[in-house]
Design a protein around this motif. Sequence first.
Motif, PDB file in Angstrom:
ATOM      1  N   GLY A 150       0.799  -1.222   0.000  1.00  8.51           N
ATOM      2  CA  GLY A 150       0.000   0.000   0.000  1.00  8.51           C
ATOM      3  C   GLY A 150       0.829   1.266   0.000  1.00  8.51           C
ATOM      4  N   VAL A 151       2.020   1.179  -0.569  1.00  6.31           N
ATOM      5  CA  VAL A 151       2.932   2.325  -0.669  1.00  6.31           C
ATOM      6  C   VAL A 151       2.954   2.802  -2.119  1.00  6.31           C
ATOM      7  N   ASP A 152       2.854   4.102  -2.303  1.00 10.67           N
ATOM      8  CA  ASP A 152       2.901   4.652  -3.657  1.00 10.67           C
ATOM      9  C   ASP A 152       4.341   4.856  -4.107  1.00 10.67           C
ATOM     10  N   ALA A 153       4.544   4.787  -5.413  1.00 11.73           N
ATOM     11  CA  ALA A 153       5.891   4.918  -5.970  1.00 11.73           C
ATOM     12  C   ALA A 153       5.814   5.456  -7.391  1.00 11.73           C
ATOM     13  N   CYS A 154       6.935   5.985  -7.856  1.00 11.34           N
ATOM     14  CA  CYS A 154       6.997   6.502  -9.229  1.00 11.34           C
ATOM     15  C   CYS A 154       8.348   6.152  -9.836  1.00 11.34           C
ATOM     16  N   PRO A 155       8.418   5.122 -10.684  1.00  7.13           N
ATOM     17  CA  PRO A 155       9.692   4.765 -11.313  1.00  7.13           C
ATOM     18  C   PRO A 155      10.139   5.869 -12.268  1.00  7.13           C
ATOM     19  N   MET A 156      11.415   6.240 -12.198  1.00  3.57           N
ATOM     20  CA  MET A 156      11.913   7.356 -12.997  1.00  3.57           C
ATOM     21  C   MET A 156      13.273   7.057 -13.621  1.00  3.57           C
ATOM     22  N   GLU A 157      13.330   7.229 -14.938  1.00  2.00           N
ATOM     23  CA  GLU A 157      14.606   7.230 -15.650  1.00  2.00           C
ATOM     24  C   GLU A 157      15.030   8.658 -15.981  1.00  2.00           C
ATOM     25  N   GLY A 158      14.074   9.591 -15.907  1.00  4.76           N
ATOM     26  CA  GLY A 158      14.313  10.961 -16.333  1.00  4.76           C
ATOM     27  C   GLY A 158      15.070  11.788 -15.309  1.00  4.76           C
ATOM     28  N   PHE A 159      16.369  11.617 -15.283  1.00  5.42           N
ATOM     29  CA  PHE A 159      17.227  12.415 -14.412  1.00  5.42           C
ATOM     30  C   PHE A 159      18.634  12.420 -14.982  1.00  5.42           C
ATOM     31  N   VAL A 160      19.494  13.254 -14.416  1.00 12.57           N
ATOM     32  CA  VAL A 160      20.877  13.373 -14.903  1.00 12.57           C
ATOM     33  C   VAL A 160      21.790  12.617 -13.942  1.00 12.57           C
TER      34      VAL A 160
END
Length: 209
Positions: A150-160
């Motif tokens: 029940g934990v929200d998350a946001c996978p991200m490749e968009g970074f430097v």
Amino acid sequence: MNTIEQLKWRYATKKFNANKKLSTSKLEVLKQAFNLTATSFGLQTLKLVVVQNKVLRSQLVEHAYNQKQVLDASHLFVICIQKDIKEEDVVSYYNNIKQIRKTSEDILKPYRDDLIKMMKSKSLKERQQWSVKQAYIALGNLMTVCAIEGVDACPMEGFVPKAYDEILKLDSLGLKSVLLLPVGYRADDDTFSSFKKVRKPIREAVIEL
């Protein structure tokens, strides 16, 4: 808790509740899940950097194309790979097997020597690419465990990555950042949370032979 319903519940959270934090026990589950992720040969050439410090994260936002999840989430997970895989990494891994499983040296030596030989046969770039593939396995595992917990998350490749490596001083640890996963709890006004999930029908996504 129904696993499929939880996977339907999860989405790439666009707006986190900046005031709602993960409990120590929830954070421990996620750290354990990362450590229990399957990796090739079990070699674990990855590290998880858990960033809670808001001052650090405020510096990181601009290097993630101003995606506010980096700052507003309860914690920012930075999945990293080792800059290189050395012979001592393999030796240490098999020593750990010997200690935990009490496996004899005669049994372990051929496997250890073969893995050392395989790693040496790869270029530095190939060894890093090999580790990056493991990082994506860890990301997928963490996302699933987050959903179940029940934990929200946001996978991200968009970074430097270069900027993250510098700010977090990862180079001194022999690490390179690969992926981000802000974790926490969705904001009540994140409109994306109400969107229906769009997927192909199972009959189109799965081939049974």
